[in-house]
Design an enzyme around this catalytic site. Structure first.
Site, PDB file in Angstrom:
ATOM      1  NE  ARG A   1      -2.528   0.699   3.673  1.00  0.00           N
ATOM      2  CZ  ARG A   1      -3.465   0.393   4.585  1.00  0.00           C
ATOM      3  NH1 ARG A   1      -4.746   0.465   4.297  1.00  0.00           N
ATOM      4  NH2 ARG A   1      -3.101   0.001   5.778  1.00  0.00           N
TER       5      ARG A   1
ATOM      6  NE  ARG B   1      -1.594   2.869   7.716  1.00  0.00           N
ATOM      7  CZ  ARG B   1      -2.797   2.396   7.981  1.00  0.00           C
ATOM      8  NH1 ARG B   1      -3.806   2.709   7.176  1.00  0.00           N
ATOM      9  NH2 ARG B   1      -3.013   1.615   9.015  1.00  0.00           N
TER      10      ARG B   1
ATOM     11  NE  ARG C   1      -2.441  -2.388  10.774  1.00  0.00           N
ATOM     12  CZ  ARG C   1      -2.199  -2.051   9.500  1.00  0.00           C
ATOM     13  NH1 ARG C   1      -1.000  -2.210   8.981  1.00  0.00           N
ATOM     14  NH2 ARG C   1      -3.163  -1.574   8.772  1.00  0.00           N
TER      15      ARG C   1
HETATM   16  P1  ADP Z   1      -8.282  -0.748   4.393  1.00  0.00           P
HETATM   17  O1  ADP Z   1      -8.708   0.704   4.408  1.00  0.00           O
HETATM   18  O2  ADP Z   1      -9.431  -1.698   4.520  1.00  0.00           O
HETATM   19  O3  ADP Z   1      -7.168  -1.064   5.348  1.00  0.00           O
HETATM   20  P2  ADP Z   1      -7.222  -0.069   1.746  1.00  0.00           P
HETATM   21  O4  ADP Z   1      -8.401   0.497   1.032  1.00  0.00           O
HETATM   22  O5  ADP Z   1      -6.192   0.888   2.199  1.00  0.00           O
HETATM   23  O6  ADP Z   1      -7.688  -1.051   2.930  1.00  0.00           O
HETATM   24  O7  ADP Z   1      -6.572  -1.158   0.758  1.00  0.00           O
HETATM   25  C1  ADP Z   1      -5.378  -1.863   1.127  1.00  0.00           C
HETATM   26  C2  ADP Z   1      -4.494  -2.018  -0.118  1.00  0.00           C
HETATM   27  O8  ADP Z   1      -5.120  -2.916  -1.042  1.00  0.00           O
HETATM   28  C3  ADP Z   1      -4.252  -0.708  -0.875  1.00  0.00           C
HETATM   29  O9  ADP Z   1      -2.924  -0.699  -1.336  1.00  0.00           O
HETATM   30  C4  ADP Z   1      -5.260  -0.763  -2.031  1.00  0.00           C
HETATM   31  O10 ADP Z   1      -4.789  -0.075  -3.174  1.00  0.00           O
HETATM   32  C5  ADP Z   1      -5.367  -2.271  -2.293  1.00  0.00           C
HETATM   33  N1  ADP Z   1      -6.730  -2.680  -2.702  1.00  0.00           N
HETATM   34  C6  ADP Z   1      -7.911  -2.200  -2.213  1.00  0.00           C
HETATM   35  N2  ADP Z   1      -8.964  -2.837  -2.788  1.00  0.00           N
HETATM   36  C7  ADP Z   1      -8.422  -3.758  -3.635  1.00  0.00           C
HETATM   37  C8  ADP Z   1      -8.979  -4.728  -4.529  1.00  0.00           C
HETATM   38  N3  ADP Z   1     -10.309  -4.898  -4.653  1.00  0.00           N
HETATM   39  N4  ADP Z   1      -8.125  -5.497  -5.251  1.00  0.00           N
HETATM   40  C9  ADP Z   1      -6.779  -5.330  -5.124  1.00  0.00           C
HETATM   41  N5  ADP Z   1      -6.190  -4.433  -4.305  1.00  0.00           N
HETATM   42  C10 ADP Z   1      -6.992  -3.649  -3.570  1.00  0.00           C
HETATM   43  P1  AMP Z   2      -6.486   2.005  10.061  1.00  0.00           P
HETATM   44  O1  AMP Z   2      -6.052   3.252   9.358  1.00  0.00           O
HETATM   45  O2  AMP Z   2      -7.964   1.857  10.103  1.00  0.00           O
HETATM   46  O3  AMP Z   2      -5.786   0.773   9.530  1.00  0.00           O
HETATM   47  O4  AMP Z   2      -6.033   2.165  11.576  1.00  0.00           O
HETATM   48  C1  AMP Z   2      -4.661   2.341  11.913  1.00  0.00           C
HETATM   49  C2  AMP Z   2      -4.469   2.164  13.421  1.00  0.00           C
HETATM   50  O5  AMP Z   2      -5.185   3.196  14.125  1.00  0.00           O
HETATM   51  C3  AMP Z   2      -4.983   0.853  14.011  1.00  0.00           C
HETATM   52  O6  AMP Z   2      -4.037  -0.210  13.876  1.00  0.00           O
HETATM   53  C4  AMP Z   2      -5.205   1.256  15.476  1.00  0.00           C
HETATM   54  O7  AMP Z   2      -3.973   1.342  16.178  1.00  0.00           O
HETATM   55  C5  AMP Z   2      -5.750   2.680  15.331  1.00  0.00           C
HETATM   56  N1  AMP Z   2      -7.223   2.686  15.186  1.00  0.00           N
HETATM   57  C6  AMP Z   2      -7.942   3.084  14.099  1.00  0.00           C
HETATM   58  N2  AMP Z   2      -9.259   2.961  14.332  1.00  0.00           N
HETATM   59  C7  AMP Z   2      -9.389   2.460  15.585  1.00  0.00           C
HETATM   60  C8  AMP Z   2     -10.500   2.087  16.397  1.00  0.00           C
HETATM   61  N3  AMP Z   2     -11.761   2.198  15.968  1.00  0.00           N
HETATM   62  N4  AMP Z   2     -10.241   1.619  17.653  1.00  0.00           N
HETATM   63  C9  AMP Z   2      -8.993   1.511  18.106  1.00  0.00           C
HETATM   64  N5  AMP Z   2      -7.901   1.804  17.391  1.00  0.00           N
HETATM   65  C10 AMP Z   2      -8.084   2.295  16.137  1.00  0.00           C
END
Ligand code: ADP
Ligand code: AMP
Length: 214
Positions: free
Chosen positions: A127, A160, A171
């Site tokens: 990502r 990230r 996670r």
């Molecule tokens: P989340 O917000 O659920 O953690 P993201 O939207 O950031 O997930 O997606 C995680 C990674 O997977 C990103 O690099 C994104 O570009 C990729 N991704 C998201 N949806 C798909 C999909 N349907 N197929 C392939 N890759 C995807």
């Molecule tokens: P995300 O961007 O949703 O992947 O979240 C990144 C990180 O933020 C997580 O691994 C947690 O450490 C924290 N976080 C985000 N949303 C929550 C939530 N609803 N409750 C607790 N921690 C959270």
């Protein structure tokens, strides 16, 4: 319309949220984004959250609930909201019910993006996110036109610090132990809708849009 996106880290919640909010004109509320912003600004909230986020652990409920309570009171949420990454525990879901009720709102849809666990590590470690506008890419599955540069605003892309193999493991454990039980919680309320998040990004968007249009 108040919508919740659920699914493990890497399921595609943020990617889909970017698209859905531009179609449905509701604000995208990501608690993860809120913590990262506070961390980058080194606010007291950011300093407290960092200790958890950097380890891949959930931030305590009271801290997280406070952010959402405040955010949902803003006038731009009057017509609805898209919650991405909240709630993540049963206690957060209970708190959300109380917040919604106190604001005279209700949850309309809970969309669960199901993704094969074996795909998640590759999605998360590949990502990349735009420093300027927050758009999400993937080095293989959704690459920008130019390496390291955002298609939308030409901002710089970054990785990230919690998208490493080691932190992804923690996670995903947090997800399985604390968040997955919420699926039953929302199924029991008749709100849960399942979408196969393994599919092509555009296809996932169109399935979610159809569900929301009901
Ligand atoms: P989340 O917000 O659920 O953690 P993201 O939207 O950031 O997930 O997606 C995680 C990674 O997977 C990103 O690099 C994104 O570009 C990729 N991704 C998201 N949806 C798909 C999909 N349907 N197929 C392939 N890759 C995807
Ligand atoms: P995300 O961007 O949703 O992947 O979240 C990144 C990180 O933020 C997580 O691994 C947690 O450490 C924290 N976080 C985000 N949303 C929550 C939530 N609803 N409750 C607790 N921690 C959270």
């Amino acid at each position: 319309m108040n919508v919740i996106f659920m699914g493990p880290p890497g399921a595609g919640k943020g990617t889909q949220a970017e698209r859905i909010v531009s179609t449905f004109h509701i604000p995208h509320i990501s608690t993860g984004d809120a913590f990262r912003l506070a961390m980058s600004q080194e606010t007291p909230l950011g300093i407290e959250a960092k200790g958890y986020v950097d380890k891949g652990l959930l931030v305590p409920d009271e801290i997280t609930n406070g952010i959402v309570r405040e955010r949902l009171q803003q006038p731009d949420c009057n017509e609805g909201s898209l919650l991405d990454g909240f709630p993540r525990t049963i206690a957060q879901a209970d708190a959300l019910d109380v917040i919604m009720e106190s604001l005279g709102k209700k949850i309309d849809h809970v969309i669960n993006l199901g993704v094969d666990r074996n795909l998640l590590l590759a999605r998360l470690t590949g990502r990349r996110i735009c420093k300027s506008c927050g758009a999400t890419y993937h080095v293989v599955f959704n690459p920008p036109k130019q390496d390291g540069v955002c298609d939308k605003c030409e901002g710089e892309l970054y990785q990230r610090s919690d998208d490493t193999e080691e932190k992804v493991g923690t996670r995903l454990d947090e997800y399985v132990n604390k968040t997955a039980p919420l699926l039953e919680y929302y199924r029991g309320k008749g709100l849960l809708r399942e979408v196969n998040g393994d599919q092509d990004i555009d296809l996932v968007t169109s399935e979610i849009s159809s569900l929301l249009r009901g």
